[in-house]
Design an enzyme around this catalytic site. Sequence first.
Site, PDB file in Angstrom:
ATOM      1  N   ASP A  12       0.815  -1.221   0.000  1.00  0.00           N
ATOM      2  CA  ASP A  12       0.000   0.000   0.000  1.00  0.00           C
ATOM      3  C   ASP A  12       0.849   1.272   0.000  1.00  0.00           C
ATOM      4  O   ASP A  12       0.317   2.372   0.085  1.00  0.00           O
ATOM      5  CB  ASP A  12      -0.932   0.013   1.232  1.00  0.00           C
ATOM      6  CG  ASP A  12      -0.162  -0.049   2.545  1.00  0.00           C
ATOM      7  OD1 ASP A  12       1.097  -0.054   2.503  1.00  0.00           O
ATOM      8  OD2 ASP A  12      -0.791  -0.076   3.614  1.00  0.00           O
ATOM      9  N   GLY A  13       2.166   1.119  -0.104  1.00  0.00           N
ATOM     10  CA  GLY A  13       3.028   2.301  -0.199  1.00  0.00           C
ATOM     11  C   GLY A  13       3.678   2.705   1.110  1.00  0.00           C
ATOM     12  O   GLY A  13       4.554   3.573   1.128  1.00  0.00           O
TER      13      GLY A  13
ATOM     14  N   ARG B 279       9.035  37.696  -2.906  1.00  0.00           N
ATOM     15  CA  ARG B 279       8.414  36.462  -3.411  1.00  0.00           C
ATOM     16  C   ARG B 279       6.958  36.729  -3.739  1.00  0.00           C
ATOM     17  O   ARG B 279       6.201  37.238  -2.919  1.00  0.00           O
ATOM     18  CB  ARG B 279       8.551  35.340  -2.374  1.00  0.00           C
ATOM     19  CG  ARG B 279       7.958  34.038  -2.850  1.00  0.00           C
ATOM     20  CD  ARG B 279       8.508  32.827  -2.133  1.00  0.00           C
ATOM     21  NE  ARG B 279       9.893  32.515  -2.455  1.00  0.00           N
ATOM     22  CZ  ARG B 279      10.307  31.979  -3.584  1.00  0.00           C
ATOM     23  NH1 ARG B 279       9.447  31.694  -4.554  1.00  0.00           N
ATOM     24  NH2 ARG B 279      11.578  31.715  -3.787  1.00  0.00           N
TER      25      ARG B 279
ATOM     26  N   ASP C 160      23.127  31.255  -2.343  1.00  0.00           N
ATOM     27  CA  ASP C 160      21.895  31.217  -1.561  1.00  0.00           C
ATOM     28  C   ASP C 160      21.901  29.938  -0.724  1.00  0.00           C
ATOM     29  O   ASP C 160      22.672  29.015  -1.018  1.00  0.00           O
ATOM     30  CB  ASP C 160      20.685  31.223  -2.519  1.00  0.00           C
ATOM     31  CG  ASP C 160      19.453  31.872  -1.894  1.00  0.00           C
ATOM     32  OD1 ASP C 160      19.462  32.146  -0.677  1.00  0.00           O
ATOM     33  OD2 ASP C 160      18.472  32.096  -2.629  1.00  0.00           O
TER      34      ASP C 160
ATOM     35  N   LYS D 131      14.845  40.932  -3.261  1.00  0.00           N
ATOM     36  CA  LYS D 131      13.859  40.015  -3.847  1.00  0.00           C
ATOM     37  C   LYS D 131      12.538  40.069  -3.087  1.00  0.00           C
ATOM     38  O   LYS D 131      12.531  40.146  -1.864  1.00  0.00           O
ATOM     39  CB  LYS D 131      14.437  38.597  -3.783  1.00  0.00           C
ATOM     40  CG  LYS D 131      13.491  37.518  -4.213  1.00  0.00           C
ATOM     41  CD  LYS D 131      14.116  36.158  -4.072  1.00  0.00           C
ATOM     42  CE  LYS D 131      13.838  35.542  -2.726  1.00  0.00           C
ATOM     43  NZ  LYS D 131      14.349  34.169  -2.609  1.00  0.00           N
TER      44      LYS D 131
HETATM   45  C1  R5P Z   1      14.329  31.835   0.352  1.00  0.00           C
HETATM   46  O1  R5P Z   1      14.265  32.719   1.197  1.00  0.00           O
HETATM   47  C2  R5P Z   1      15.554  31.024   0.127  1.00  0.00           C
HETATM   48  O2  R5P Z   1      16.662  31.596   0.736  1.00  0.00           O
HETATM   49  C3  R5P Z   1      15.809  30.850  -1.347  1.00  0.00           C
HETATM   50  O3  R5P Z   1      16.093  32.099  -1.920  1.00  0.00           O
HETATM   51  C4  R5P Z   1      14.628  30.257  -2.033  1.00  0.00           C
HETATM   52  O4  R5P Z   1      14.242  29.093  -1.369  1.00  0.00           O
HETATM   53  C5  R5P Z   1      14.912  29.950  -3.483  1.00  0.00           C
HETATM   54  O5  R5P Z   1      13.752  29.445  -4.055  1.00  0.00           O
HETATM   55  P1  R5P Z   1      13.573  29.344  -5.626  1.00  0.00           P
HETATM   56  O6  R5P Z   1      14.753  28.609  -6.171  1.00  0.00           O
HETATM   57  O7  R5P Z   1      12.279  28.584  -5.779  1.00  0.00           O
HETATM   58  O8  R5P Z   1      13.468  30.731  -6.157  1.00  0.00           O
END
Ligand code: R5P
Length: 282
Positions: free
Chosen positions: A34-35, A183, A207, A181
Amino acid sequence: MKVICTERSQVLGARLAQILQIPIVDTSFSRFPDGEHYLRTGDLDGETVVVGSVTDSDALVQLMLLIDTCEQSHTRLVLPYMAYARQDKQFKKGEPLSARVVAKALSRGVSEIITVNVHDPDVLKNFSVPAQNLSLASDIGSFIKTLKLRQPLILAPDDGALSFAGQVASAGGWDFDHLKKTRLSGAEVRIAPKTVRADSRPVVIVDDIISTGGTIATAAGMLYQQGATDVYAACVHGVLANGAYGRLMATGIRDVICSDTIERACSRISAAKRIAGAIRRC
Ligand code: R5P
């Protein structure tokens, strides 16, 4: 002391065992029809170092099962990558604190936890046992040195990653800077226009995580427009969701470099030495 690792952390687990000169416990993994996950370990006694990156929900369940088999031993958990750590706040009403949920679940049955560049070190306070977070910033810096780039600019995509970029840059005495940045959604980001010293030089965007690659791709476009000769991407955790590696290479990134906290073909930096050092100091 013995090392035991989940299916997803076999390479890092083996490297760690080799550095510490301790055995690695043979473990078999399978699934019920069943996984559901099934696993069976070899003999455990004394001290155990459990190594398991939580890359997704399956890896989380497998790690919890593995920890349970160590019931009779003193268990230290090495959590190289912790998925769900980015949901560390209630961004919208009704959301769970996923980072806290995972931290609590993984604290059961272990006496100590080691994380590597966890998304926000504040997450550590959700563990109910002592926890420490290691950083691979200088290891990434040392790797960048081997690329022999001429005066690279080390760039963080947002101010949250600026101190990380500074630590990477200090390996070679390089310039570093950051972008701004925002999001927009899980896969979309906006990077505010900003001129950085990218003209006629290579840039390495650093990052903690590359997930969809949206952050790096957006930043790289801006850097090439500003005259960067080559743009590289280096991170600790190569989540590389939904074909992100190919997408990044297609957008003109020269190379994508990550560590073995998540085991990938592009894992060129190992966290093993740093983790071994932390275990020896405990
Ligand atoms: C976010 O705050 C993280 O430090 C990365 O910048 C983020 O997870 C990168 O995500 P993605 O590659 O989807 O842009």
